[in-house]
Design a protein around this motif. Sequence first.
Motif, mmCIF file in Angstrom:
data_model
loop_
_atom_site.group_PDB
_atom_site.id
_atom_site.type_symbol
_atom_site.label_atom_id
_atom_site.label_comp_id
_atom_site.label_asym_id
_atom_site.label_seq_id
_atom_site.Cartn_x
_atom_site.Cartn_y
_atom_site.Cartn_z
ATOM 1 N N GLU A 198 0.835 -1.196 0.000
ATOM 2 C CA GLU A 198 0.000 0.000 0.000
ATOM 3 C C GLU A 198 0.871 1.249 0.000
ATOM 4 O OE1 GLU A 198 -3.932 2.054 2.039
ATOM 5 O OE2 GLU A 198 -2.977 0.334 3.054
ATOM 6 N N VAL A 199 0.540 2.178 -0.863
ATOM 7 C CA VAL A 199 1.272 3.432 -0.967
ATOM 8 C C VAL A 199 0.286 4.594 -0.997
ATOM 9 C CG1 VAL A 199 3.201 2.387 -2.229
ATOM 10 C CG2 VAL A 199 1.304 3.409 -3.506
ATOM 11 N N GLY A 200 0.785 5.771 -0.693
ATOM 12 C CA GLY A 200 0.008 6.993 -0.843
ATOM 13 C C GLY A 200 0.473 7.718 -2.089
ATOM 14 N N GLU A 201 0.213 8.993 -2.138
ATOM 15 C CA GLU A 201 0.612 9.759 -3.316
ATOM 16 C C GLU A 201 2.128 9.925 -3.402
ATOM 17 O OE1 GLU A 201 -1.801 13.318 -3.753
ATOM 18 O OE2 GLU A 201 -3.539 12.197 -3.032
ATOM 19 N N THR A 202 2.818 9.899 -2.267
ATOM 20 C CA THR A 202 4.279 9.934 -2.301
ATOM 21 C C THR A 202 4.822 8.756 -3.088
ATOM 22 O OG1 THR A 202 4.462 11.111 -0.199
ATOM 23 C CG2 THR A 202 6.378 9.858 -0.906
ATOM 24 N N GLY A 203 4.355 7.553 -2.748
ATOM 25 C CA GLY A 203 4.809 6.365 -3.457
ATOM 26 C C GLY A 203 4.375 6.349 -4.913
ATOM 27 N N LEU A 204 3.159 6.830 -5.167
ATOM 28 C CA LEU A 204 2.659 6.872 -6.540
ATOM 29 C C LEU A 204 3.533 7.765 -7.409
ATOM 30 C CD1 LEU A 204 0.599 6.455 -8.800
ATOM 31 C CD2 LEU A 204 -0.797 8.258 -7.759
ATOM 32 N N PHE A 205 3.783 9.001 -6.954
ATOM 33 C CA PHE A 205 4.569 9.923 -7.767
ATOM 34 C C PHE A 205 6.031 9.479 -7.864
ATOM 35 C CE2 PHE A 205 0.983 12.797 -6.830
ATOM 36 C CZ PHE A 205 0.686 13.182 -8.130
ATOM 37 N N ALA A 206 6.558 8.900 -6.795
ATOM 38 C CA ALA A 206 7.931 8.407 -6.832
ATOM 39 C C ALA A 206 8.072 7.280 -7.850
ATOM 40 C CB ALA A 206 8.361 7.931 -5.452
ATOM 41 N N ALA A 207 7.072 6.401 -7.918
ATOM 42 C CA ALA A 207 7.109 5.294 -8.881
ATOM 43 C C ALA A 207 6.975 5.802 -10.312
ATOM 44 C CB ALA A 207 5.998 4.295 -8.566
ATOM 45 N N LEU A 208 6.092 6.775 -10.528
ATOM 46 C CA LEU A 208 5.934 7.349 -11.868
ATOM 47 C C LEU A 208 7.220 8.016 -12.335
ATOM 48 C CD1 LEU A 208 2.374 8.897 -11.418
ATOM 49 C CD2 LEU A 208 2.961 6.993 -12.935
ATOM 50 N N ALA A 209 7.891 8.742 -11.438
ATOM 51 C CA ALA A 209 9.151 9.388 -11.790
ATOM 52 C C ALA A 209 10.237 8.360 -12.057
ATOM 53 C CB ALA A 209 9.573 10.340 -10.674
ATOM 54 N N ALA A 210 10.260 7.294 -11.249
ATOM 55 C CA ALA A 210 11.288 6.266 -11.404
ATOM 56 C C ALA A 210 11.197 5.592 -12.766
ATOM 57 C CB ALA A 210 11.150 5.234 -10.292
ATOM 58 N N GLU A 211 9.986 5.486 -13.304
ATOM 59 C CA GLU A 211 9.834 4.865 -14.621
ATOM 60 C C GLU A 211 10.489 5.688 -15.713
ATOM 61 O OE1 GLU A 211 5.770 2.274 -13.856
ATOM 62 O OE2 GLU A 211 5.594 4.234 -14.837
ATOM 63 N N MET A 212 10.804 6.937 -15.422
ATOM 64 C CA MET A 212 11.542 7.790 -16.355
ATOM 65 C C MET A 212 12.998 7.962 -15.920
ATOM 66 S SD MET A 212 8.647 10.651 -17.282
ATOM 67 C CE MET A 212 7.618 10.529 -15.822
#
Length: 338
Positions: free
Chosen positions: A193-207
Motif C-alpha cells: 500500500e502506498v500513498g501519493e508519495t509512493g505513486l509519484f515516486a514510482a511514476l518518476a522512477a519509470e523515467m
Amino acid sequence: DVPARAGRNRGRAIRRRDGRLAPGSFTHVDFVWFWPEIFYQGPRPDRDKRLNIFSYDSEGNTVKLYIMADLEGATAVTGGWSETNPGAREFEHARKMITGDINACAKGAFEAGATDIVVFDGHGMAISVLPLEVDPRVRLIQGRAIFSAGPTPGLDESFDAMIILGMHAMEGTADGVMNSTVTGMHLWINGREVGETGLFAALAAEMGVPTIMVAGDEAVAREARALIPDIYTVAVKKGLTRYSAEIIPPAKSWAMITETTGEAVRNYKKVSVFNPAKPVEVRIEYFGNTQLVDCVAQVPGVKRINGSTVSYTGDTVKDGMGALLYVAFWMLGDRPSL
C-alpha cells in the motif's frame, strides 16, 4: 593607461581574473585559435564556474529539477478541504503557504547547483500556486492536466531529480493531516500500500528520475522514509487529528526547506529509487462505490477483485493508473482531490 596596457598586450593571450581577455591581447591571427571559446555557448565547467554562467552540483554537473507541489502538507496549512479548495475561506492563506514552500525550495536548489526548475501545481484544479509571487526563475505548470499530459505533466527523462512539496500521508494514517489518497481510496503497487508519495515516486522512477526529498507533515515524512530509506525529508508540522496540527512558523519552516533542499540537490545521485518490479500490479479500493467500480471494470485488462476493488497488471505504473483512474475521474467530473 588602458591604451598603454593594450599595446603591451598585443598579440598575447592575457586573461583577466574574470576570465576575459585583456584589451589588445587578441589579434585577427589569434581569432582562429580562440573562436571555439567565443562562439560555444554551452556549459563548460572550467569557465562557467569562474564566470557564474551556469550552476553546478558538488561534482560539477548541471542539475535539472522537477517539483511536484501539493497543498494539504504545506507549511501552516490545517483544517479540511472545505477550507483549502478554491473559493474556501482559507484558500488564499494556503496558496501563500505553498508558494512560500516552493520559493524556499527553489532558493536552496539554485544555491546548490540546480540550473533549471519546473514546478507542477499538483493540487485539485492546479491553481494553488500564486504566479505573481513565485520565484521568477522557475517554470510553472498550472491547470487541470491529468487527461492531456498525465499525472506528472512536463516530467521526462531529461530531469535529474524530483522533489515533492506540500504532501500529505496516505488514506487512513492516524496522525496524517488531511490524510488521503487521490480521490479517497486505498492504493497498492505490487501488493504494497502506498500513498501519493509512493505513486509519484514510482511514476518518476519509470523515467529514471529519483525522488530525493519530500516536505509535509511528520506522518508523510515517516511514510517517505519507509519507502526510500535515504530520502531527505522536512516535517513542517505534527498532526494531532486529521484536521489539526502543531505547526512550525513559516519563517523557520522555510529555512528548513531551503537547507534540506540544498543537501538533497548536492547529493541527489546518492538517493535510491523506488522502482517497482515489472510487470506491475496496481490495485485500488474505491470505498464501497460499487457504481464507479462497475464502470472501471469494463476497461480492457481490468480485473474486479470484489465489489469495491479493481486491479490492473501491465508494464508500468502509469498504465495501471490510467486504466483504473481515468474512467473514475470522468465519473467524478474530472475533479479529483490530489
